[in-house]
Design an enzyme around this catalytic site. Structure first.
Site, PDB file in Angstrom:
ATOM      1  N   ASP A  67       2.281  -7.912  -0.965  1.00 14.73           N
ATOM      2  CA  ASP A  67       2.032  -8.511   0.354  1.00 14.73           C
ATOM      3  C   ASP A  67       1.284  -7.526   1.256  1.00 14.73           C
ATOM      4  OD1 ASP A  67       4.162  -6.824   0.769  1.00 14.73           O
ATOM      5  OD2 ASP A  67       5.465  -8.326   1.715  1.00 14.73           O
ATOM      6  N   SER A  68       1.002  -6.324   0.734  1.00 16.83           N
ATOM      7  CA  SER A  68       0.107  -5.392   1.432  1.00 16.83           C
ATOM      8  C   SER A  68      -1.270  -6.030   1.622  1.00 16.83           C
ATOM      9  CB  SER A  68      -0.016  -4.079   0.650  1.00 16.83           C
ATOM     10  OG  SER A  68      -0.376  -4.318  -0.697  1.00 16.83           O
ATOM     11  N   GLU A  74      10.187   3.168  -2.974  1.00 14.91           N
ATOM     12  CA  GLU A  74       9.096   3.587  -2.081  1.00 14.91           C
ATOM     13  C   GLU A  74       9.584   4.579  -1.026  1.00 14.91           C
ATOM     14  OE1 GLU A  74       6.776   0.397  -0.394  1.00 14.91           O
ATOM     15  OE2 GLU A  74       5.632   1.777   0.879  1.00 14.91           O
TER      16      GLU A  74
END
Ligand code: KIV
Length: 263
Positions: free
Chosen positions: A44-45, A181
């Site tokens: 979704d970046s 992350e």
């Protein structure tokens, strides 16, 4: 042509040959990166790098489905992961309804969900209903507004033990791999060692089971900001701008087209 990975071959890579994951949002780049990637993430970046928004929060399911279809068409031999956007998996029922839509309308091999132990029941519900899930723990970009920024995790003993709890909960819920992350490298190493499924790092050091980067970051195409963990393998933005300027100059000076490009 490389053989397409499966859930089972991905799981077998735990502690073995590191997994290479790269994001792609369209067929053009999916085709280019397919030979180098074990898995392609339609992250979704894309809401930032492709759609120009300031964060991932406003990405929609329709957007993800559109881009996943483009990626699947460009990289037909790749294992494709689709991000479930913010707000589309707030309950087990909603998550299953939306993930089913992704599976029915695209060729994605699995969905990715951000969150740790608090999302375990949702991960279990999806995997129990035939939807493979990649987890995502540590820094969660979809929580950027509630957290007041992108905060590196694993800085305290409490955060370390929470991350290990999160990883175990996601594994026990049936996820076949997970992304970790923005976590201190020594802590990410412990998290990876605490589970039996591959843990793919981004900004989490080298002692995990693979790495993921956003293609537009690693190719130096995204200029708005560059996180510390991004290595630019190409100065893409400069190369593109130089080429475009050369074209503009040749158009203005009528040195393009030449005979070679003329019917
Ligand atoms: O959306 C994305 O590209 C991601 C990566 C940062 C892992 O989730």
């Amino acid at each position: 042509m490389n053989k397409k990975l499966t859930i089972s071959t991905i799981k077998k890579r735990k502690g073995q040959e590191p997994l290479v994951m790269i994001t792609a949002y369209d067929a053009l780049f999916a085709r280019l990166l397919e030979p180098s990637a074990d898995m392609i993430l339609v992250g979704d970046s894309l809401n930032m790098s492709f759609a120009g928004k300031s964060d991932t929060v406003s990405a929609t399911l329709e957007q993800m489905i559109y881009h996943t279809n483009a990626v699947c068409r460009g990289a037909q031999n790749s294992f494709v992961i689709t991000d479930m956007p913010f707000g589309t998996y707030t309950s087990k029922e909603l998550a299953l309804q939306n993930a089913t839509q992704v599976f029915q309308q695209t060729q994605a091999d699995c969905v990715k969900i951000e969150g740790g132990a608090e999302k375990a029941s949702i991960v279990a519900h999806l995997t129990n209903n035939g939807i493979a899930v990649c987890g995502h723990i540590g820094l969660l970009p979809q929580s950027v507004r509630s957290e007041g920024g992108y905060k590196v995790k694993g800085k305290t003993k409490e955060e370390e033990s929470q991350l290990i709890k999160d990883a175990k909960a996601i594994e026990n819920a049936g996820a076949f791999c997970m992304v970790i992350e923005g976590v201190k490298a020594d802590v990410a190493k412990k998290v990876a060692a605490s589970v039996g499924i591959p843990v793919i790092g981004i900004g989490a050091g080298k002692d995990v089971d693979g790495q993921v980067l956003v293609f537009s970051d690693m190719l130096g195409l995204f200029e708005a900001f560059t996180p510390k963990f991004v290595k630019k393998y190409l100065d893409g933005a400069s190369l593109v701008k130089e080429a475009l300027q050369e074209y503009a100059t040749e158009v203005q000076t009528k040195t393009f087209p030449t005979q070679e490009h003329t019917y």
